[in-house]
Design a protein around this motif. Structure first.
Motif, PDB file in Angstrom:
ATOM      1  N   CYS A   1       0.830  -1.188   0.000  1.00 34.70           N
ATOM      2  CA  CYS A   1       0.000   0.000   0.000  1.00 34.70           C
ATOM      3  C   CYS A   1       0.873   1.250   0.000  1.00 34.70           C
ATOM      4  CB  CYS A   1      -0.955   0.015   1.198  1.00 34.70           C
ATOM      5  SG  CYS A   1      -0.167  -0.302   2.774  1.00 34.70           S
ATOM      6  N   LEU A   2       0.242   2.399  -0.215  1.00 37.16           N
ATOM      7  CA  LEU A   2       0.958   3.664  -0.395  1.00 37.16           C
ATOM      8  C   LEU A   2       1.284   4.290   0.950  1.00 37.16           C
ATOM      9  CD1 LEU A   2       1.829   5.534  -2.788  1.00 37.16           C
ATOM     10  CD2 LEU A   2      -0.281   6.824  -2.339  1.00 37.16           C
ATOM     11  N   PRO A   3       2.546   4.679   1.189  1.00 32.73           N
ATOM     12  CA  PRO A   3       2.897   5.336   2.462  1.00 32.73           C
ATOM     13  C   PRO A   3       2.127   6.638   2.662  1.00 32.73           C
ATOM     14  CG  PRO A   3       4.877   4.618   1.306  1.00 32.73           C
ATOM     15  CD  PRO A   3       3.729   4.443   0.348  1.00 32.73           C
ATOM     16  N   LEU A   4       1.905   6.976   3.903  1.00 37.87           N
ATOM     17  CA  LEU A   4       1.192   8.194   4.266  1.00 37.87           C
ATOM     18  C   LEU A   4       1.841   9.425   3.650  1.00 37.87           C
ATOM     19  CD1 LEU A   4      -0.974   9.614   6.068  1.00 37.87           C
ATOM     20  CD2 LEU A   4       0.689   9.511   7.931  1.00 37.87           C
ATOM     21  N   THR A   5       3.153   9.439   3.588  1.00 33.40           N
ATOM     22  CA  THR A   5       3.872  10.605   3.094  1.00 33.40           C
ATOM     23  C   THR A   5       3.641  10.866   1.606  1.00 33.40           C
ATOM     24  OG1 THR A   5       5.824   9.217   2.755  1.00 33.40           O
ATOM     25  CG2 THR A   5       5.684  10.439   4.832  1.00 33.40           C
ATOM     26  N   LYS A   6       3.131   9.866   0.875  1.00 32.00           N
ATOM     27  CA  LYS A   6       2.938  10.028  -0.569  1.00 32.00           C
ATOM     28  C   LYS A   6       1.486  10.264  -0.963  1.00 32.00           C
ATOM     29  CE  LYS A   6       6.997   7.521  -2.242  1.00 32.00           C
ATOM     30  NZ  LYS A   6       7.489   6.505  -3.209  1.00 32.00           N
ATOM     31  N   LEU A   7       0.578  10.292   0.012  1.00 33.92           N
ATOM     32  CA  LEU A   7      -0.833  10.437  -0.324  1.00 33.92           C
ATOM     33  C   LEU A   7      -1.107  11.722  -1.097  1.00 33.92           C
ATOM     34  CD1 LEU A   7      -2.985   9.256   2.721  1.00 33.92           C
ATOM     35  CD2 LEU A   7      -2.712   8.180   0.490  1.00 33.92           C
ATOM     36  N   SER A   8      -0.490  12.817  -0.678  1.00 29.42           N
ATOM     37  CA  SER A   8      -0.759  14.099  -1.323  1.00 29.42           C
ATOM     38  C   SER A   8      -0.242  14.145  -2.756  1.00 29.42           C
ATOM     39  CB  SER A   8      -0.136  15.242  -0.513  1.00 29.42           C
ATOM     40  OG  SER A   8       1.275  15.077  -0.423  1.00 29.42           O
ATOM     41  N   GLN A   9       0.654  13.217  -3.120  1.00 33.81           N
ATOM     42  CA  GLN A   9       1.182  13.170  -4.486  1.00 33.81           C
ATOM     43  C   GLN A   9       0.352  12.277  -5.409  1.00 33.81           C
ATOM     44  OE1 GLN A   9       5.412  12.123  -4.431  1.00 33.81           O
ATOM     45  NE2 GLN A   9       5.566  12.860  -2.328  1.00 33.81           N
TER      46      GLN A   9
ATOM     47  N   ILE B   1     -18.454   2.781  12.132  1.00 36.32           N
ATOM     48  CA  ILE B   1     -17.200   3.188  12.781  1.00 36.32           C
ATOM     49  C   ILE B   1     -17.435   3.533  14.242  1.00 36.32           C
ATOM     50  CG2 ILE B   1     -15.443   5.007  12.812  1.00 36.32           C
ATOM     51  CD1 ILE B   1     -15.677   5.062   9.736  1.00 36.32           C
ATOM     52  N   ASP B   2     -18.509   4.243  14.511  1.00 40.91           N
ATOM     53  CA  ASP B   2     -18.803   4.672  15.882  1.00 40.91           C
ATOM     54  C   ASP B   2     -19.165   3.496  16.786  1.00 40.91           C
ATOM     55  OD1 ASP B   2     -19.377   6.759  17.901  1.00 40.91           O
ATOM     56  OD2 ASP B   2     -21.445   6.065  17.672  1.00 40.91           O
ATOM     57  N   LYS B   3     -19.834   2.497  16.228  1.00 36.99           N
ATOM     58  CA  LYS B   3     -20.343   1.395  17.050  1.00 36.99           C
ATOM     59  C   LYS B   3     -19.422   0.185  17.103  1.00 36.99           C
ATOM     60  CE  LYS B   3     -24.127   3.724  17.722  1.00 36.99           C
ATOM     61  NZ  LYS B   3     -24.395   4.345  19.039  1.00 36.99           N
ATOM     62  N   GLY B   4     -18.462   0.078  16.182  1.00 36.34           N
ATOM     63  CA  GLY B   4     -17.634  -1.121  16.197  1.00 36.34           C
ATOM     64  C   GLY B   4     -16.218  -0.919  15.707  1.00 36.34           C
ATOM     65  N   LEU B   5     -16.046  -0.197  14.608  1.00 35.63           N
ATOM     66  CA  LEU B   5     -14.706  -0.022  14.033  1.00 35.63           C
ATOM     67  C   LEU B   5     -14.072   1.265  14.549  1.00 35.63           C
ATOM     68  CD1 LEU B   5     -15.303  -1.167  10.340  1.00 35.63           C
ATOM     69  CD2 LEU B   5     -14.543  -2.515  12.303  1.00 35.63           C
ATOM     70  N   ARG B   6     -14.049   1.415  15.848  1.00 34.85           N
ATOM     71  CA  ARG B   6     -13.482   2.615  16.458  1.00 34.85           C
ATOM     72  C   ARG B   6     -11.971   2.637  16.238  1.00 34.85           C
ATOM     73  NH1 ARG B   6     -14.652   3.973  22.102  1.00 34.85           N
ATOM     74  NH2 ARG B   6     -14.523   6.094  21.265  1.00 34.85           N
ATOM     75  N   GLY B   7     -11.472   3.780  15.866  1.00 32.29           N
ATOM     76  CA  GLY B   7     -10.077   3.889  15.506  1.00 32.29           C
ATOM     77  C   GLY B   7      -9.896   4.078  14.014  1.00 32.29           C
ATOM     78  N   TRP B   8     -10.997   3.971  13.270  1.00 33.48           N
ATOM     79  CA  TRP B   8     -10.957   4.177  11.824  1.00 33.48           C
ATOM     80  C   TRP B   8     -10.751   5.664  11.556  1.00 33.48           C
ATOM     81  CZ3 TRP B   8     -12.626   0.419   7.929  1.00 33.48           C
ATOM     82  CH2 TRP B   8     -12.670   0.936   6.633  1.00 33.48           C
ATOM     83  N   VAL B   9      -9.675   6.010  10.894  1.00 28.61           N
ATOM     84  CA  VAL B   9      -9.390   7.403  10.547  1.00 28.61           C
ATOM     85  C   VAL B   9      -9.435   7.538   9.039  1.00 28.61           C
ATOM     86  CG1 VAL B   9      -7.704   9.280  10.651  1.00 28.61           C
ATOM     87  CG2 VAL B   9      -7.972   7.731  12.595  1.00 28.61           C
ATOM     88  N   ARG B  10     -10.214   8.472   8.570  1.00 28.95           N
ATOM     89  CA  ARG B  10     -10.436   8.642   7.141  1.00 28.95           C
ATOM     90  C   ARG B  10      -9.206   9.222   6.447  1.00 28.95           C
ATOM     91  NH1 ARG B  10     -14.095  13.151   4.469  1.00 28.95           N
ATOM     92  NH2 ARG B  10     -14.165  12.421   2.305  1.00 28.95           N
ATOM     93  N   ASN B  11      -8.901   8.701   5.261  1.00 24.59           N
ATOM     94  CA  ASN B  11      -7.867   9.288   4.410  1.00 24.59           C
ATOM     95  C   ASN B  11      -8.429  10.544   3.738  1.00 24.59           C
ATOM     96  OD1 ASN B  11      -5.563   7.717   4.648  1.00 24.59           O
ATOM     97  ND2 ASN B  11      -6.291   6.183   3.211  1.00 24.59           N
ATOM     98  N   THR B  12      -7.796  11.676   3.909  1.00 22.98           N
ATOM     99  CA  THR B  12      -8.316  12.921   3.341  1.00 22.98           C
ATOM    100  C   THR B  12      -7.260  13.658   2.527  1.00 22.98           C
ATOM    101  OG1 THR B  12      -7.733  14.103   5.366  1.00 22.98           O
ATOM    102  CG2 THR B  12      -9.983  13.220   5.212  1.00 22.98           C
ATOM    103  N   ARG B  13      -6.160  13.020   2.203  1.00 21.28           N
ATOM    104  CA  ARG B  13      -5.051  13.734   1.558  1.00 21.28           C
ATOM    105  C   ARG B  13      -4.996  13.569   0.050  1.00 21.28           C
ATOM    106  NH1 ARG B  13       0.180  13.449   5.544  1.00 21.28           N
ATOM    107  NH2 ARG B  13      -0.904  14.020   7.460  1.00 21.28           N
ATOM    108  N   ASP B  14      -5.995  12.949  -0.543  1.00 22.50           N
ATOM    109  CA  ASP B  14      -5.957  12.742  -1.978  1.00 22.50           C
ATOM    110  C   ASP B  14      -7.310  13.088  -2.582  1.00 22.50           C
ATOM    111  OD1 ASP B  14      -5.109  12.044  -4.507  1.00 22.50           O
ATOM    112  OD2 ASP B  14      -5.475   9.899  -4.239  1.00 22.50           O
ATOM    113  N   GLY B  15      -7.784  14.310  -2.285  1.00 21.28           N
ATOM    114  CA  GLY B  15      -9.074  14.719  -2.823  1.00 21.28           C
ATOM    115  C   GLY B  15      -9.077  16.086  -3.473  1.00 21.28           C
ATOM    116  N   ASP B  16      -8.013  16.835  -3.301  1.00 15.68           N
ATOM    117  CA  ASP B  16      -7.980  18.209  -3.803  1.00 15.68           C
ATOM    118  C   ASP B  16      -7.375  18.271  -5.202  1.00 15.68           C
ATOM    119  OD1 ASP B  16      -8.390  20.920  -3.786  1.00 15.68           O
ATOM    120  OD2 ASP B  16      -6.494  21.374  -2.798  1.00 15.68           O
ATOM    121  N   TRP B  17      -7.936  17.520  -6.111  1.00 13.95           N
ATOM    122  CA  TRP B  17      -7.487  17.523  -7.496  1.00 13.95           C
ATOM    123  C   TRP B  17      -8.689  17.529  -8.428  1.00 13.95           C
ATOM    124  CZ3 TRP B  17      -9.386  13.069  -9.707  1.00 13.95           C
ATOM    125  CH2 TRP B  17      -9.599  11.985  -8.840  1.00 13.95           C
ATOM    126  N   GLU B  18      -8.491  18.084  -9.604  1.00 12.10           N
ATOM    127  CA  GLU B  18      -9.563  18.218 -10.577  1.00 12.10           C
ATOM    128  C   GLU B  18      -9.459  17.129 -11.631  1.00 12.10           C
ATOM    129  OE1 GLU B  18      -9.594  22.157 -12.159  1.00 12.10           O
ATOM    130  OE2 GLU B  18      -9.464  23.114 -10.188  1.00 12.10           O
TER     131      GLU B  18
END
Length: 423
Positions: A60-68, A405-422
């Motif tokens: 999988c893709l490292p966190l540091t490369k998500l914005s790229q 996520i709230d009721k069972g998969l607590r700790g799930w953090v959404r990926n938000t670094r790869d959405g600001d592109w057209e």
């Protein structure tokens, strides 16, 4: 009609065997052998099975490369995720075929009946505002069942017992459990919490991030166990696919694992409302709209083994993880390395896979042009991918995911670094 687990496995394994050798693990000159996990989606109808997507891979893709990534690089190319993304591309392409060839009936899809159409969206927070009612034009036929085969236990909670059994010393690793996800924007003392890979492997029922190796760069990709668990609520459909195919019939019916990888107590804990999803009460599920519900899959074991699994490597042979991932549907096939097409540099847009975010959005735009309608035009015509995903038409899906996520998969953090592109 009950489908035999061995038959499901055989359907995926025989499809993989037909792939060209360049998409399979390669022999090494030093005598070592490559291995790779395999996963596939099988549709059954009237006793007949058809494999419609498969994938191999474990990276999988490292966190540091998500914005790229810019929508071109896959975030996660574990086999299970590639199989699911390929299944979504298969459905989108199949919708195109139906619309372009209306006189050729589909064995898998039909026009959505009114009772399976999505309810109106009522969001007041979407950047693009509240949308009128949107009815996905297609639904999976009610006599079609979806099955999934995985050659390995899905990484994460469903494989923890197997991980413990492989240790010479079953004492949990000394690395302390993290108090937050690796997302640097979250305070170290905040919740939710998640664990990395196999660290603290005796902590059970917890959301885990890939990869499993402690020395690999951190990611925000959730484990395959966690993602598969979520599909029991959100269906197998991605947001874009759900604009065209109603989710009501798009749930896994059977998950097939090799008997050597199937630990019933682990799967019971990891996937069910008797396990870590016990907080998801009926009163919560009953409020879901848009055709969503909790539709649990049945886990079955098979005696079939994938010839490129880690277990196929003998005691005297060195096991090497393959870096080539295969992506296949009846309509196309690819080889992926580093989240992009083999032979392309990672940041080259020409290396984008057919199942990347940008590619799927593009197919959605083509479909919207054929289907028509103001809602599709506004949603898929959003300026950026992030704005498209934030549209009010996806409110029902967001609520379902949030409740799980709230009721069972607590700790799930959404990926938000790869959405600001057209697009």
């Amino acid at each position: 009609m009950t489908v035999d687990a061995d038959a499901i496995a055989d359907c995926v394994l025989s499809t993989f065997d037909q792939l060209p050798e360049k998409r399979k693990p390669r022999p090494r000159s030093d005598g070592s052998r490559e291995w790779v996990p395999l996963a596939g989606i099988v549709l059954s109808k009237d006793g007949k099975l058809s494999c419609v997507s498969l994938g191999t891979g474990m990276k999988c893709l490292p966190l540091t490369k998500l914005s790229q990534a810019q929508g071109n690089i896959l975030h996660d190319w574990h086999a299970e995720i590639l199989a699911i993304r390929s299944f979504n591309r298969f459905l989108l392409d199949h919708c195109l075929d139906i619309l372009q060839n209306p006189n050729s009936p589909s064995p898998w899809l039909q026009a959505s009946p009114p009772e399976e159409q999505a309810s109106p969206s009522r969001s007041q927070e979407s950047p693009l505002g509240t949308h009128p009612q949107h009815n996905p034009p297609f639904t999976i036929r009610p006599n079609v069942k979806i099955h999934m085969y995985c050659s390995e236990a899905p990484c994460g909670d469903a494989s923890m017992e197997l991980t413990m059994n492989l240790q010479e010393d079953a004492t949990p690793w000394s690395t302390p459990a993290p108090t937050s996800s690796p997302n640097p924007s979250i305070s170290p003392n905040s919740t939710p919490t998640a664990l990395r890979g196999r660290s603290n492997f005796s902590h059970l029922g917890i959301v885990r991030h890939k990869p499993s190796r402690p020395d690999a760069p951190p990611t925000l990709s959730k484990s395959c166990t966690d993602k598969l668990c979520l599909t029991q609520a959100t269906s197998l459909l991605s947001s874009v696919t759900a604009l065209f195919v109603a989710p009501g019939n798009a749930y896994i019916d059977t998950l097939v694992l090799p008997s050597s990888q199937y630990v019933p107590t682990a799967c019971e804990r990891a996937f069910t409302r008797a396990g870590r999803m016990r907080g998801l009460e009926d009163s919560v599920v009953e409020k879901w709209r848009g055709g969503y519900g909790w539709k649990a899959f049945e886990v079955k074991g098979t005696e079939r083994e994938f010839k490129h699994s880690r277990r196929s490597i003998g005691p005297g042979e060195k096991a090497i993880p393959s870096n080539i991932s295969a992506v296949w549907t009846p309509g196309f096939q690819e080889s992926v390395i580093g989240g992009v097409l083999q032979g392309r540099k990672q940041l080259d847009p020409r290396g984008a896979s057919a199942i990347c975010k940008r590619g799927m959005w593009g197919v959605g735009v083509r479909l919207a042009g054929l289907v028509g309608g103001e809602v599709l035009r506004r949603v898929l015509g959003a300026r950026t991918y992030g704005e498209m995903k934030a549209c009010g038409v996806f409110d029902a899906r967001r609520r379902v995911k949030g409740d799980v996520i709230d009721k069972g998969l607590r700790g799930w953090v959404r990926n938000t670094r790869d959405g600001d592109w057209e697009r």
